[in-house]
Scaffold this motif. Structure first.
Motif, mmCIF file in Angstrom:
data_model
loop_
_atom_site.group_PDB
_atom_site.id
_atom_site.type_symbol
_atom_site.label_atom_id
_atom_site.label_comp_id
_atom_site.label_asym_id
_atom_site.label_seq_id
_atom_site.Cartn_x
_atom_site.Cartn_y
_atom_site.Cartn_z
ATOM 1 N N SER A 299 0.846 -1.194 0.000
ATOM 2 C CA SER A 299 0.000 0.000 0.000
ATOM 3 C C SER A 299 0.882 1.244 0.000
ATOM 4 N N ASN A 300 0.251 2.400 -0.012
ATOM 5 C CA ASN A 300 1.010 3.656 -0.075
ATOM 6 C C ASN A 300 1.174 4.308 1.302
ATOM 7 N N ARG A 301 0.970 3.541 2.395
ATOM 8 C CA ARG A 301 1.141 4.124 3.725
ATOM 9 C C ARG A 301 1.603 3.060 4.730
ATOM 10 N N GLU A 302 2.086 3.564 5.821
ATOM 11 C CA GLU A 302 2.560 2.671 6.891
ATOM 12 C C GLU A 302 1.376 2.007 7.590
ATOM 13 N N ILE A 303 1.577 0.751 7.966
ATOM 14 C CA ILE A 303 0.531 0.035 8.700
ATOM 15 C C ILE A 303 1.126 -0.567 9.977
ATOM 16 N N GLY A 304 0.257 -0.794 10.946
ATOM 17 C CA GLY A 304 0.671 -1.449 12.179
ATOM 18 C C GLY A 304 -0.076 -2.760 12.358
ATOM 19 N N LEU A 305 0.648 -3.823 12.721
ATOM 20 C CA LEU A 305 0.059 -5.148 12.907
ATOM 21 C C LEU A 305 0.394 -5.676 14.300
ATOM 22 N N SER A 306 -0.593 -6.243 14.965
ATOM 23 C CA SER A 306 -0.371 -6.887 16.265
ATOM 24 C C SER A 306 -0.654 -8.378 16.122
ATOM 25 N N ALA B 135 2.925 -6.518 20.939
ATOM 26 C CA ALA B 135 2.894 -5.078 20.684
ATOM 27 C C ALA B 135 2.928 -4.807 19.179
ATOM 28 N N PRO B 136 2.255 -3.743 18.710
ATOM 29 C CA PRO B 136 2.161 -3.480 17.267
ATOM 30 C C PRO B 136 3.529 -3.422 16.582
ATOM 31 N N ILE B 137 3.568 -4.043 15.412
ATOM 32 C CA ILE B 137 4.771 -4.041 14.577
ATOM 33 C C ILE B 137 4.508 -3.131 13.381
ATOM 34 N N LYS B 138 5.372 -2.136 13.173
ATOM 35 C CA LYS B 138 5.204 -1.185 12.083
ATOM 36 C C LYS B 138 5.813 -1.732 10.790
ATOM 37 N N VAL B 139 5.052 -1.637 9.705
ATOM 38 C CA VAL B 139 5.538 -2.066 8.394
ATOM 39 C C VAL B 139 5.394 -0.872 7.440
ATOM 40 N N MET B 140 6.524 -0.355 7.029
ATOM 41 C CA MET B 140 6.519 0.800 6.125
ATOM 42 C C MET B 140 6.031 0.401 4.740
ATOM 43 N N SER B 141 5.590 1.380 3.986
ATOM 44 C CA SER B 141 5.139 1.133 2.618
ATOM 45 C C SER B 141 6.284 0.544 1.801
ATOM 46 N N GLY B 142 6.012 -0.568 1.132
ATOM 47 C CA GLY B 142 7.019 -1.229 0.309
ATOM 48 C C GLY B 142 7.862 -2.234 1.081
ATOM 49 N N ASP B 143 7.731 -2.268 2.403
ATOM 50 C CA ASP B 143 8.516 -3.212 3.210
ATOM 51 C C ASP B 143 7.724 -4.490 3.480
ATOM 52 N N GLU B 144 8.413 -5.454 4.023
ATOM 53 C CA GLU B 144 7.771 -6.705 4.431
ATOM 54 C C GLU B 144 8.380 -7.193 5.732
ATOM 55 N N VAL B 145 7.632 -8.028 6.422
ATOM 56 C CA VAL B 145 8.075 -8.567 7.696
ATOM 57 C C VAL B 145 7.630 -10.025 7.792
ATOM 58 N N THR B 146 8.449 -10.840 8.451
ATOM 59 C CA THR B 146 8.125 -12.255 8.644
ATOM 60 C C THR B 146 8.028 -12.542 10.145
#
Length: 519
Positions: free
Chosen positions: A171-178, A265-276
């Protein structure tokens, strides 16, 4: 000038209990307290064990059912059913049910028993329990309207299920995932009050058990950097850990179900990034080597092995039994061999104990003479009796040393038998389960008979007419021991009764040899 012993001395108290008729109830001394202790322990273990957690009057939690079709994932050790975010019906292929031997043990196989692993987010849509994933080469793939993709891969290694989630933010914005995870289960069977069952949490480097009865009354919450949680039964456990920091873990009960869950605790994922994010689930037997292997990814798992108070005896005893089993192929024979090894190691103490008993027998006439001579002079009587004991280099308690050593061994073996998974279905002669009671009460009767014979051979031949005589008082108390022990052992694990019976038989032959050599 003669300096008398202080009236508060230990010897004075010991002698006064036997000389004062008003305190005759204490004459049984050590044996009386031992009998009371063992009887209390048996009563607590037999009548107050928690067979199954009782339900409370709390309002039940509504658990939404998943409409997805299940897919099965198989491995050498276990198989699981997967419905989107949920995992259930974990079958342990190498372990069979005792009630239905043809069926494998299954964990979380009820209608509302499952593990759920997912995400919470205020910034984007996340998959829920009814999300239909696309399957691609074993991977589960789903993408939301904002082009945030979720890729889940489930793999199994021995008894560890690994759930690896890769989230890519297109997406075009930062998201937070818990990330969150929860285990929902009905109460397990607690077959013994001596084994920790119920909720288990590893938080802040400490292991904490909250049994079913505690969870019936209140909830528990923990904050930790990296921990694990789940439910444990006598032989099996299901424990989960998310590989992430700053977690809040809770245990609670609602309705007829028990909940163990965590949220990260919420994990921030910047636009264009990925996390495992990796989540590990252990679902298997409470076997030390199995737990040690799985603890590499699930912190604190190896500490969930409940060895009890006498762990320093229980651990080596369980290892020895398993090692002997590998040699002879039968756990009953392994217990017999281990019993012989323990008796041989205690041979010097047993010989010393019997020598002390013989010395007590020889000194009885002298003690009786001193008691008559100084019957009206308590202080002088104490001094003279002390001299007699010093002359013969013995004491009333010196013959009890082997029994004192066997008490922790007894409890350690009892614990080892209860937590040994292979022992639960081990056969020996007419016994089908060495971890359960003898259904025909043959072993308890043999144990009582051999205990009486050993006691008869070991007891010195003294007169029981003097109620204040130490040896006579001890013999009177000892006469009841075989009967009390037979009743107590009737409902104990047959493997434990086998140990005590073989120990008695060996003790009889040992006593014969010692008597013959000491002549």
């Amino acid at each position: 000038m003669v300096t008398y012993l202080d009236n508060n001395s230990g010897f004075n108290n010991w002698n006064s209990m036997r000389q004062n008729q008003k305190k005759t109830k204490s004459s049984i001394g050590f044996w009386g307290w031992l009998i009371l202790f063992l009887m209390a322990w048996w009563i607590i273990g037999t009548f107050f064990q928690s067979k199954k957690a009782q339900t409370t009057t709390q309002q039940p939690v509504v658990i939404e059912a998943s409409v997805l079709e299940k897919q099965s994932i198989d491995s050498d050790k276990i198989s699981i059913d997967v419905r989107g975010l949920r995992i259930s019906n974990i079958e342990l292929k190498e372990h069979k049910q005792t009630s239905v031997p043809d069926n494998s043990v299954a964990l979380l196989n009820g209608e509302n028993n499952f593990i759920e692993i997912g995400f919470l987010s205020p910034d984007t849509t996340v998959p829920n329990i009814n999300t239909k994933w696309k399957l691609d080469s074993g991977n589960m793939i789903w993408k939301n309207e904002a082009r945030v993709s979720f890729n889940r891969k489930i793999s199994i290694q021995d008894y560890v299920i690994k759930i690896s989630d890769n989230i890519k933010n297109n997406s075009n914005r930062e998201i937070g995932l818990s990330p969150y995870a929860r285990i929902i289960s009905g109460a397990g069977e607690a077959q013994s009050a001596s084994v920790e069952t119920g909720g288990v949490v590893y938080a802040n480097s400490n292991i904490d058990y909250e049994n079913w009865a505690k969870l019936n009354k209140k909830s528990f919450a923990y904050s930790t950097v990296r921990g694990s949680f789940g439910f444990a039964e006598q032989y099996w456990e299901t424990v989960l850990a998310i590989d992430a920091n700053d977690q809040t873990i809770s245990l609670k009960k609602n309705g007829d179900l028990y909940f163990a869950d965590t949220i990260v605790a919420p994990i921030k994922v910047m636009s264009g990034d990925e996390v495992t994010i990796d989540t590990y689930v252990f679902a298997g037997p409470r076997i030390a080597r199995v737990l040690d292997s799985a603890s590499e990814n699930i912190p604190g798992l190896s500490k969930t092995m409940d060895y009890g108070w006498f762990w320093f005896f229980a651990q080596p005893m369980l290892w020895t039994i398993n090692w002997l089993y590998a040699l002879v192929g039968n756990y009953g024979i392994a217990i017999i061999l281990m019993t012989l090894i323990l008796r041989l190691l205690m041979w010097p103490l047993t010989r010393k104990s019997y020598a002390s008993t013989m010395a007590m027998q020889k000194m009885q006439p002298e003690l009786q003479r001193v008691q008559k001579l100084y019957a009206n002079d308590k202080a002088r009587l104490q001094i003279e009796m002390m001299k007699v004991y010093q002359t013969h280099k013995t004491s009333p308690m010196s013959g009890c040393l082997p029994m004192l050593i066997q008490i922790p061994i007894f409890f350690a073996l009892y614990k080892a038998l209860l937590i040994s998974v292979p022992m639960r279905s081990a056969h020996f002669l007419w016994i089908s389960d060495l971890a359960a009671m003898d259904p025909y009460f043959i072993l308890p009767i043999l144990m009582g008979a051999t205990m009486w014979l050993q006691q008869f051979l070991q007891s010195p031949k003294t007169s029981n007419s003097n109620k204040n005589d130490v040896m006579a008082s001890t013999q009177r108390a000892m006469k009841w021991m075989p009967i009390i022990f037979t009743i107590m052992f009737a409902w104990m694990p047959s493997g434990l009764v086998l140990y005590w019976t073989v120990s008695n038989i060996f003790g009889i032959f040992q006593m014969y040899i010692i008597k013959k050599t000491m002549k």
